[in-house]
Design an enzyme around this catalytic site. Sequence first.
Site, PDB file in Angstrom:
ATOM      1  N   CYS A  74     -31.066  -5.882 -76.816  1.00 54.07           N
ATOM      2  CA  CYS A  74     -29.619  -6.089 -76.645  1.00 54.07           C
ATOM      3  C   CYS A  74     -29.315  -7.416 -75.935  1.00 54.07           C
ATOM      4  O   CYS A  74     -28.551  -8.243 -76.454  1.00 54.07           O
ATOM      5  CB  CYS A  74     -28.997  -4.918 -75.925  1.00 54.07           C
ATOM      6  SG  CYS A  74     -29.903  -4.353 -74.481  1.00 54.07           S
TER       7      CYS A  74
HETATM    8  N1  NAP Z   1     -29.758   1.559 -75.099  1.00 53.92           N
HETATM    9  C1  NAP Z   1     -29.601   0.339 -75.598  1.00 53.92           C
HETATM   10  O1  NAP Z   1     -28.563  -0.308 -75.387  1.00 53.92           O
HETATM   11  C2  NAP Z   1     -30.667  -0.285 -76.447  1.00 53.92           C
HETATM   12  C3  NAP Z   1     -30.403  -1.532 -77.028  1.00 53.92           C
HETATM   13  C4  NAP Z   1     -31.387  -2.151 -77.813  1.00 53.92           C
HETATM   14  C5  NAP Z   1     -32.610  -1.517 -77.996  1.00 53.92           C
HETATM   15  N2  NAP Z   1     -32.844  -0.322 -77.408  1.00 53.92           N
HETATM   16  C6  NAP Z   1     -34.163   0.264 -77.629  1.00 53.92           C
HETATM   17  O2  NAP Z   1     -34.029   1.382 -78.504  1.00 53.92           O
HETATM   18  C7  NAP Z   1     -34.978   2.374 -78.160  1.00 53.92           C
HETATM   19  C8  NAP Z   1     -34.206   3.662 -77.845  1.00 53.92           C
HETATM   20  O3  NAP Z   1     -33.357   3.384 -76.755  1.00 53.92           O
HETATM   21  P1  NAP Z   1     -32.348   4.438 -76.162  1.00 53.92           P
HETATM   22  O4  NAP Z   1     -31.462   3.700 -75.247  1.00 53.92           O
HETATM   23  O5  NAP Z   1     -31.728   5.244 -77.252  1.00 53.92           O
HETATM   24  O6  NAP Z   1     -33.341   5.343 -75.308  1.00 53.92           O
HETATM   25  P2  NAP Z   1     -33.159   6.868 -74.879  1.00 53.92           P
HETATM   26  O7  NAP Z   1     -31.709   7.169 -74.749  1.00 53.92           O
HETATM   27  O8  NAP Z   1     -34.030   7.066 -73.716  1.00 53.92           O
HETATM   28  O9  NAP Z   1     -33.739   7.661 -76.137  1.00 53.92           O
HETATM   29  C9  NAP Z   1     -35.069   7.589 -76.547  1.00 53.92           C
HETATM   30  C10 NAP Z   1     -35.413   8.860 -77.304  1.00 53.92           C
HETATM   31  O10 NAP Z   1     -36.778   8.822 -77.684  1.00 53.92           O
HETATM   32  C11 NAP Z   1     -37.290  10.177 -77.718  1.00 53.92           C
HETATM   33  N3  NAP Z   1     -38.679  10.181 -77.265  1.00 53.92           N
HETATM   34  C12 NAP Z   1     -39.756  10.505 -78.026  1.00 53.92           C
HETATM   35  N4  NAP Z   1     -40.891  10.356 -77.356  1.00 53.92           N
HETATM   36  C13 NAP Z   1     -40.557   9.979 -76.112  1.00 53.92           C
HETATM   37  C14 NAP Z   1     -41.299   9.683 -74.960  1.00 53.92           C
HETATM   38  N5  NAP Z   1     -42.639   9.746 -74.932  1.00 53.92           N
HETATM   39  N6  NAP Z   1     -40.627   9.330 -73.867  1.00 53.92           N
HETATM   40  C15 NAP Z   1     -39.282   9.272 -73.854  1.00 53.92           C
HETATM   41  N7  NAP Z   1     -38.512   9.516 -74.956  1.00 53.92           N
HETATM   42  C16 NAP Z   1     -39.149   9.875 -76.057  1.00 53.92           C
HETATM   43  C17 NAP Z   1     -36.380  10.996 -76.835  1.00 53.92           C
HETATM   44  O11 NAP Z   1     -35.855  12.067 -77.593  1.00 53.92           O
HETATM   45  P3  NAP Z   1     -36.591  13.459 -77.704  1.00 53.92           P
HETATM   46  O12 NAP Z   1     -37.052  13.805 -76.307  1.00 53.92           O
HETATM   47  O13 NAP Z   1     -35.551  14.377 -78.197  1.00 53.92           O
HETATM   48  O14 NAP Z   1     -37.708  13.231 -78.665  1.00 53.92           O
HETATM   49  C18 NAP Z   1     -35.216  10.081 -76.454  1.00 53.92           C
HETATM   50  O15 NAP Z   1     -33.980  10.653 -76.790  1.00 53.92           O
HETATM   51  C19 NAP Z   1     -35.739   1.851 -76.924  1.00 53.92           C
HETATM   52  O16 NAP Z   1     -36.932   1.263 -77.317  1.00 53.92           O
HETATM   53  C20 NAP Z   1     -34.786   0.813 -76.352  1.00 53.92           C
HETATM   54  O17 NAP Z   1     -35.453  -0.196 -75.629  1.00 53.92           O
HETATM   55  C21 NAP Z   1     -31.901   0.330 -76.661  1.00 53.92           C
END
Ligand code: NAP
Length: 355
Positions: free
Chosen positions: A154
Amino acid sequence: MKKIKVSVIGATGYAGKELVKILMNHQGVELIHLISSSYAGKNIVEIFPEFLNKLDKKLINFNLDVVSQDSNLVFTALPHTVSMDVVPELLKKGVKVIDLSADYRIKDPAVYKEWYEKEHNQINKGLLSEAVYGLPEIYLDKIKDALLVANPGCYPTSIILGIAPLLKHHFVEPEGIIIDSKSGASGAGKKLSLGLHFAECNENFKAYNIIRHNHIPEIEQELSSIYFNENTHKQKQQETEIKVSFTPHLLPINRGILSTCYLALKESKEEEEVLEIYQKFYQKAPFVRIFKPPNLPEIKFVTGTNYCDIGFTIDERVGKIKVISVIDNLLKGAAGQAVQNMNIMSGFPETCGLV
Ligand SMILES: NC(=O)c1ccc[n+]([C@@H]2O[C@H](COP(=O)([O-])OP(=O)(O)OC[C@H]3O[C@@H](n4cnc5c(N)ncnc54)[C@H](OP(=O)(O)O)[C@@H]3O)[C@@H](O)[C@H]2O)c1
């Protein structure tokens, strides 16, 4: 429009949920599997009641055979260091992947290891050169044929789009670039941490990770390749690396990023000339809007959209140009950009399903 079959791994995360919201209304997509390790067996409506009467789908555990057999393309919205275990298996089964983590963004595995503290295995090292950095405004042609897209971070999205035209045209010095970025709390994902509790963030504003944020190598890699020209850069990596001084801040809002970039002009420039190179650079980019000085973009202009809005001011007194760039971190910074990449890879109009 011929539909493609799409699944989302990590569908209950912040970025995953945004993906589901876009994909369920996308006319070129049949949404197949929503994968969650924590909520497998539950209906998505039990986790997100706002999907009532809009989406009726059970979350499932990841099963490689099932997911790969039923899907043409999979989004992996998993934390970094987790995606790298899943992505090669999907590719081996002939499924296209758009990975939202950082695992395939950094071309040099040693740099990845240094900043993310995990080593790629041999298969993943091989995939780093195949993965296309999914910033459509820079890599459109490569994305069209990609099997694996590394969706940008981001902060990097806001910064690279904000200053790419200045670097490409060598209007600015590659040294001494300073970047101040401010992000809403959803940028850190949904995992719990004290610093993100309401009482800590609300009515507060603070800097964090001020000399070591893991988006730095990605920002430097991409800015260097724009300034020095991609091919030359690969050969002379060491001596031509741009270094930036980057300070991220946490804003007491849910979503949105505003980056302020300070660069030294090589020679005095008129605002009209700078405006012209920005407009030309982004003339075919449907999601980048350039503001004519003295207008400047604000986070609320882009919240809930896939736009990146950019404005600038020349500070003649100190010989610098200040660029302001804003995005919604969950859309142009994550899910929206990922769908933009899917559209390009699938031959859909680039803007399909996006606002
Ligand atoms: N948030 C942002 O603004 C943003 C922007 C750009 C890129 N990203 C990238 O996009 C990816 C997802 O980000 P997010 O913000 O959506 O993260 P998040 O809210 O923490 O969600 C990640 C999801 O991955 C799943 N997961 C599966 N294996 C996991 C593990 N070992 N540990 C933790 N979670 C696990 C979890 O769902 P379950 O437990 O249901 O499987 C969790 O809901 C990341 O790599 C992040 O760096 C995020």
